[in-house]
Design a protein around this motif. Structure first.
Motif, short mmCIF file in Angstrom:
data_model
loop_
_atom_site.label_atom_id
_atom_site.label_comp_id
_atom_site.label_asym_id
_atom_site.label_seq_id
_atom_site.Cartn_x
_atom_site.Cartn_y
_atom_site.Cartn_z
N PHE A 59 0.82 -1.21 0.00
CA PHE A 59 0.00 0.00 0.00
C PHE A 59 0.86 1.26 0.00
O PHE A 59 0.41 2.31 -0.46
CB PHE A 59 -0.94 0.00 1.21
N ASP A 60 2.07 1.18 0.51
CA ASP A 60 2.95 2.35 0.48
C ASP A 60 3.18 2.81 -0.96
O ASP A 60 3.22 4.02 -1.24
CB ASP A 60 4.31 2.03 1.13
N GLU A 61 3.34 1.85 -1.87
CA GLU A 61 3.56 2.21 -3.27
C GLU A 61 2.31 2.81 -3.90
O GLU A 61 2.40 3.72 -4.73
CB GLU A 61 4.01 0.97 -4.07
N VAL A 62 1.15 2.32 -3.50
CA VAL A 62 -0.10 2.90 -3.99
C VAL A 62 -0.21 4.35 -3.51
O VAL A 62 -0.56 5.25 -4.28
CB VAL A 62 -1.32 2.09 -3.52
N ALA A 63 0.11 4.58 -2.23
CA ALA A 63 0.06 5.94 -1.67
C ALA A 63 1.03 6.86 -2.38
O ALA A 63 0.72 8.03 -2.66
CB ALA A 63 0.36 5.90 -0.18
N ALA A 64 2.23 6.35 -2.70
CA ALA A 64 3.22 7.15 -3.42
C ALA A 64 2.72 7.49 -4.82
O ALA A 64 2.88 8.62 -5.30
CB ALA A 64 4.55 6.41 -3.49
N GLY A 65 2.10 6.52 -5.48
CA GLY A 65 1.55 6.78 -6.80
C GLY A 65 0.45 7.81 -6.76
O GLY A 65 0.34 8.67 -7.65
N ALA A 66 -0.39 7.75 -5.71
CA ALA A 66 -1.47 8.73 -5.57
C ALA A 66 -0.91 10.12 -5.31
O ALA A 66 -1.42 11.12 -5.84
CB ALA A 66 -2.40 8.31 -4.43
N TYR A 67 0.15 10.19 -4.50
CA TYR A 67 0.79 11.48 -4.22
C TYR A 67 1.31 12.10 -5.52
O TYR A 67 1.11 13.29 -5.78
CB TYR A 67 1.93 11.27 -3.23
N MET A 68 1.94 11.30 -6.33
CA MET A 68 2.49 11.82 -7.59
C MET A 68 1.37 12.24 -8.54
O MET A 68 1.49 13.24 -9.24
CB MET A 68 3.39 10.76 -8.23
N SER A 128 10.02 7.86 -4.82
CA SER A 128 8.84 8.03 -5.65
C SER A 128 8.22 9.41 -5.49
O SER A 128 7.30 9.76 -6.22
CB SER A 128 7.79 6.97 -5.29
N ARG A 129 8.72 10.18 -4.54
CA ARG A 129 8.12 11.48 -4.25
C ARG A 129 8.53 12.51 -5.29
O ARG A 129 9.71 12.67 -5.59
CB ARG A 129 8.53 11.95 -2.85
N ALA A 130 7.54 13.19 -5.83
CA ALA A 130 7.84 14.30 -6.74
C ALA A 130 8.33 15.48 -5.92
O ALA A 130 7.77 15.80 -4.88
CB ALA A 130 6.59 14.67 -7.52
N ASP A 131 9.41 16.10 -6.34
CA ASP A 131 9.97 17.22 -5.59
C ASP A 131 9.24 18.50 -5.98
O ASP A 131 9.65 19.22 -6.88
CB ASP A 131 11.47 17.34 -5.86
N VAL A 132 8.14 18.76 -5.28
CA VAL A 132 7.32 19.93 -5.62
C VAL A 132 7.90 21.21 -5.04
O VAL A 132 7.59 22.30 -5.52
CB VAL A 132 5.87 19.74 -5.14
N GLY A 133 8.72 21.09 -4.00
CA GLY A 133 9.24 22.29 -3.35
C GLY A 133 10.00 23.19 -4.30
O GLY A 133 9.75 24.39 -4.37
#
Length: 202
Positions: A59-68, A128-133
């Motif tokens: 589920f961590d990967e699903v959450a990362a995909g949703a974040y992106m 997997s985190r997009a660097d939005v900062g």
């Protein structure tokens, strides 16, 4: 035996991963984050629960995909909202797409904050985190520089520091939307941004 019998169906791996992420976000939007279980996501897609884990390790990967995906959606909204604008007009149009001011952005806040919680416990999904900062910070800095050119902000404004504060307010307001009343007055959220800029308004 007819031609084609017993031939395994070819499934596009990336497409199915995208469909699972979209199903997760659809369940969150309709029923809330707590309802977005693996069973609910599978039901949304009309597949067995076990099939989810052919495409994600957990589920961590699903959450990362949703974040992106949320980051991509937000960037698309920002681009549309700021088209043809500059300076503070563009700045506020951008901020309105980030702050949790609507049902859509409040739903997104729940997913984003939940991802941050998973990130704290599992640093492996950080890649997997997009660097939005850097992206959003650069855009905000550019809009503030335009506001100086337009004469609506003074040249003494410390742009890097103000950008950092604005981004921290946006993050804090997402957490507030999750931890407190999600229907808190939108005007108060925007007033915090106004307060950051007020010392440098001529």
């Amino acid at each position: 035996m007819r031609e084609g019998d017993n031939v395994p169906k070819i499934v596009d791996h990336d497409q199915r991963r995208s469909e699972i992420v979209e199903a997760f976000l659809a369940v969150v939007a309709r029923d809330g984050l707590s309802a977005a279980t693996s069973r609910a996501i599978a039901a949304e897609l009309g597949i067995g629960t076990g099939a989810l884990w052919h495409y994600f390790d957990g589920f961590d990967e699903v959450a990362a995909g949703a974040y992106m995906r949320i980051t991509e959606r937000t960037n698309d909204r920002i681009a549309a909202a700021t088209a043809g604008l500059r300076g503070l007009d563009a700045f506020y149009a951008m901020i309105r797409e980030i702050l949790p001011l609507t049902k859509e952005t409040r739903d997104e806040a729940f997913v984003v904050v939940a991802f941050w919680g998973r990130l704290a416990a599992n640093s492996k999904i950080d890649q997997s985190r997009a660097d939005v900062g850097d992206n959003w910070g650069g855009q905000i800095a550019g809009r503030l520089a335009e506001a100086i050119e337009d004469g609506v902000l003074t040249a003494t404004i410390p742009i890097p520091e103000v950008v950092e504060v604005v981004l921290m307010i946006c993050i804090g307001q997402q957490v507030s939307a999750v931890m407190a009343d999600p229907m808190v007055d939108a005007g108060r959220r925007l007033a915090m941004i106004d307060h950051c800029l007020s010392p440098w308004r001529p």
